[in-house]
Write an enzyme that holds these catalytic residues in place. Structure first.
Site, PDB file in Angstrom:
ATOM      1  N   ASP A 197      58.300  21.074  25.712  1.00 55.76           N
ATOM      2  CA  ASP A 197      57.953  22.485  25.888  1.00 55.76           C
ATOM      3  C   ASP A 197      59.211  23.304  25.620  1.00 55.76           C
ATOM      4  O   ASP A 197      60.271  22.745  25.306  1.00 55.76           O
ATOM      5  CB  ASP A 197      57.379  22.759  27.300  1.00 55.76           C
ATOM      6  CG  ASP A 197      56.299  23.843  27.251  1.00 55.76           C
ATOM      7  OD1 ASP A 197      56.597  24.933  26.731  1.00 55.76           O
ATOM      8  OD2 ASP A 197      55.171  23.598  27.728  1.00 55.76           O
ATOM      9  N   HIS A 267      55.250  26.591  21.969  1.00 56.17           N
ATOM     10  CA  HIS A 267      55.923  25.820  23.034  1.00 56.17           C
ATOM     11  C   HIS A 267      56.946  24.837  22.451  1.00 56.17           C
ATOM     12  O   HIS A 267      57.081  23.717  22.933  1.00 56.17           O
ATOM     13  CB  HIS A 267      54.891  25.074  23.897  1.00 56.17           C
ATOM     14  CG  HIS A 267      54.090  25.995  24.781  1.00 56.17           C
ATOM     15  ND1 HIS A 267      54.540  26.422  26.013  1.00 56.17           N
ATOM     16  CD2 HIS A 267      52.887  26.594  24.606  1.00 56.17           C
ATOM     17  CE1 HIS A 267      53.633  27.220  26.562  1.00 56.17           C
ATOM     18  NE2 HIS A 267      52.630  27.351  25.727  1.00 56.17           N
ATOM     19  N   ASP A 330      48.187  25.501  22.374  1.00 56.57           N
ATOM     20  CA  ASP A 330      48.006  26.694  23.213  1.00 56.57           C
ATOM     21  C   ASP A 330      49.093  27.727  22.947  1.00 56.57           C
ATOM     22  O   ASP A 330      50.142  27.412  22.397  1.00 56.57           O
ATOM     23  CB  ASP A 330      48.048  26.297  24.696  1.00 56.57           C
ATOM     24  CG  ASP A 330      49.364  25.642  25.077  1.00 56.57           C
ATOM     25  OD1 ASP A 330      49.842  24.787  24.295  1.00 56.57           O
ATOM     26  OD2 ASP A 330      49.924  25.978  26.127  1.00 56.57           O
ATOM     27  N   GLU A 331      48.799  28.948  23.334  1.00 55.45           N
ATOM     28  CA  GLU A 331      49.778  30.037  23.434  1.00 55.45           C
ATOM     29  C   GLU A 331      50.798  30.035  22.288  1.00 55.45           C
ATOM     30  O   GLU A 331      51.982  29.828  22.501  1.00 55.45           O
ATOM     31  CB  GLU A 331      50.507  29.939  24.786  1.00 55.45           C
ATOM     32  CG  GLU A 331      49.548  30.037  25.944  1.00 55.45           C
ATOM     33  CD  GLU A 331      50.216  29.834  27.308  1.00 55.45           C
ATOM     34  OE1 GLU A 331      49.783  30.483  28.270  1.00 55.45           O
ATOM     35  OE2 GLU A 331      51.164  29.023  27.414  1.00 55.45           O
ATOM     36  N   TYR A 428      44.295  24.012  38.468  1.00 59.94           N
ATOM     37  CA  TYR A 428      45.723  24.222  38.251  1.00 59.94           C
ATOM     38  C   TYR A 428      46.491  24.022  39.548  1.00 59.94           C
ATOM     39  O   TYR A 428      46.573  24.909  40.394  1.00 59.94           O
ATOM     40  CB  TYR A 428      45.962  25.608  37.599  1.00 59.94           C
ATOM     41  CG  TYR A 428      45.899  25.472  36.084  1.00 59.94           C
ATOM     42  CD1 TYR A 428      44.925  24.669  35.510  1.00 59.94           C
ATOM     43  CD2 TYR A 428      46.828  26.083  35.246  1.00 59.94           C
ATOM     44  CE1 TYR A 428      44.874  24.474  34.139  1.00 59.94           C
ATOM     45  CE2 TYR A 428      46.777  25.892  33.863  1.00 59.94           C
ATOM     46  CZ  TYR A 428      45.795  25.086  33.326  1.00 59.94           C
ATOM     47  OH  TYR A 428      45.746  24.886  31.979  1.00 59.94           O
TER      48      TYR A 428
END
Ligand code: TNX
Length: 542
Positions: A197, A267, A330-331, A428
């Site tokens: 990450d 990431h 993701d993201e 989460y």
């Protein structure tokens, strides 16, 4: 009705989590200390080792001899009702992981079709014994008996996962072993290992040594929730190839498959710090010290980027036998790609256009996903990606991990993709376990409504609002333990436990079997004793 109630009360007394599909308790006990363990000759080597290790452990803890031997006459003895001791037999009609267990005063009879079934049968037997079986010291004074009962059991979902983020904070192999051990107790079978990450690259890659020389270390860490702050204390670490191999082997013995994640093309800031030429601007980049989403991502305009991804995936596939490789997705902000001549040239060459509300840069991400998917398919592997991979187009055969609620999963399943449900509102485990935020460790939860108490995760129904025809695409459920705010193993365990137990019932049990009051009582009682003796830090039940 009375009969049903009676059974429910009795099954509660057995104290097994996750609750088996069917439990019937009878009078009497079987003395297991000093018993003989037998299995059919045809049981595979791994299952035989498992049983033999269990017998050794029982011998050590009960301080009585417990023998184990495969027996050529076991099946005929079973047929003529001449069973003695603890007997393990094959039943090829059972699905993977399914087992049955019958305890009488004379014998214990276990049927399963594979290693996983025997694994879960032994875990159930363990939970029927005094908690001392989970310890490391002899406890000959305990009552080493099993209550007479009949159990039939099988998992509701084949994929029962837990993600651990080892990038934001690094956890040593010893702690990974502890996480795997507790997963084993509660019949989880997929460990999703988040190994890269923005805040640190955590796996040694021979071809790209700078990933760990530079990418595994950051100059400091954000203080609390204060954006832009740094404690200025250098932080990092990574797993060597030998360590990875031993974790994979250990997990395998526990019936757990490790699914590695290399999160891309977003990431990736730690990788960019190591190899700045893989970014759009060429850097320089630093391993990120704060949380949140970075707009510094891999540049798919350059061929070198794909050579890099393929080189990394070659080694990942070499280290991890898992059929599934998680490629993140993701993201991934597109701000750099919009400005980057290489990305724009690639978009033009591929003829990508913005249409149907999907930007050409998002379509470029689809291209990345599909290209990596094809590369992995050439090595016999399949991809899992976060639900963003659904935006635009997704090639057949991809599996979607639904994290922004269940909507992505519902949509993906309806479109024929396999799905793993991991919605942030239920699953989460970085979020607080109580709405009384001030009494809990500092974490990302600022609104009490976002807290995930034990009962909330327990109440999650993975197939809610899904069309009947799509439900078979739901492979299972996973909880994610992100570690931005978690630096210490004891804090990690506190966030995980006892919520992992509630998760296990969501993953394993049919809806009809789940009952929060029964579960809560078991967690407060027998299960807490197990966690205590295993030395885990956990949040006491309210
Ligand atoms: C979102 S879930 C993320 C993670 C964070 C997490 C914090 C996902 C695919 N991305 O990068 O750690 O939220 O809760």
């Amino acid at each position: 009705m009375r009969h049903l109630l009676f059974m429910a009360v009795l099954s509660a007394l057995l104290g097994i989590v996750p609750q088996p599909e069917k439990v019937e308790e009878m009078k009497g006990n079987f003395r297991i200390a000093g018993a003989t363990f037998n299995c059919e000759m045809s049981l595979d080597r791994e299952s035989q080792n498992l049983i033999s290790e269990f017998a050794d452990r029982l011998a050590m803890i009960s301080d009585r001899t417990v023998s184990f031997a495969p027996s050529p006459t076991l099946r005929s003895n079973a047929a003529s009702g001449l069973l003695k001791g603890v007997c393990f037999l094959l039943d090829k009609d059972k699905i993977s992981g399914e087992y049955s267990l019958e305890v009488t005063p004379k014998y214990v009879l276990v049927f399963a079709s594979d290693f996983y079934g025997f694994t879960y049968a032994l875990q159930t037997i363990r939970q029927l014994l005094p908690p001392a079986i989970y310890g490391t010291s002899p406890a000959p004074g305990e009552k080493w008996v099993l209550p007479c009962c009949k159990i039939t059991d099988k998992p509701r979902f084949a994929y029962r996962g837990l993600l651990l983020d080892c990038s934001r904070h690094f956890f040593k192999v010893e702690e990974i072993y502890r996480i795997l051990e507790i997963m084993n107790v509660y019949k989880l079978n997929r460990f999703h290992w988040h190994l890269s990450d923005d805040q640190g690259w955590r796996i040694e890659i021979k071809k790209y040594p700078m990933l760990t020389v530079a990418g595994a270390y950051r100059s400091g860490t954000q203080i609390g929730r204060e954006r832009g702050s740094s404690d200025g204390i250098g932080y990092g670490g990574f797993y060597t190839r030998e360590e990875i191999r031993s974790v994979v082997a250990y997990a395998r013995k526990l019936g757990i498959t490790i699914i590695p994640e290399i999160d891309l093309p977003g990431h990736m800031q730690a990788a960019l710090a190591a190899y700045p030429e893989l970014g759009c601007s060429g850097g320089p980049y630093r391993v990120r010290t704060g949380w949140g989403v970075s707009d510094q991502v891999l540049c798919p305009g350059k061929e070198e980027t794909f050579a890099f991804i393929e080189g990394v995936m070659d080694e990942i596939c070499d280290l991890f036998p898992s059929e599934y490789i998680h490629i993140g997705g993701d993201e991934c902000p597109k701000t750099e790609w919009e400005k980057c001549p290489d990305c724009q040239a690639r978009i033009a060459a591929l003829g990508l256009t913005s249409h149907n509300g999907v930007s050409k840069e998002q379509r470029l991400q689809n291209y990345v996903t599909e290209r990596v998917q094809k590369y992995l398919a050439s090595k016999g592997r399949r991809i899992i990606g976060w639900d963003e991979i659904l935006e635009g187009e997704l090639a057949e055969g991809a599996t979607v991990m639904s994290w922004r609620g269940t909507a992505g999963g519902i949509k993906a399943a309806a479109a024929g993709f396999d799905v793993i449900m991991s919605p942030n509102i239920y699953c989460y485990f970085d979020h607080s376990q109580s709405t009384e935020l001030s009494k809990e460790p500092l974490g990302p939860t600022q609104n009490p409504k976002r807290a995930i108490p034990l009962e909330k995760i327990y109440s999650f129904e993975p197939l809610l609002n899904m069309e009947a025809g799509a439900t078979s695409h739901v492979l299972g459920v996973q909880a994610n333990l992100w570690t931005e705010y978690i630096a210490e193993p004891s804090h990690l365990e506190y966030m995980l436990l006892p919520r992992l137990l509630a998760l296990s019932e969501v993953q394993w049990c049919n809806k009809e079997v789940r009952d929060y009051d029964r579960f809560r009582a078991e967690v407060a009682g027998h299960q807490s004793a197990i966690l205590n003796i295993m030395g885990y830090t956990f949040r006491p039940v309210d």
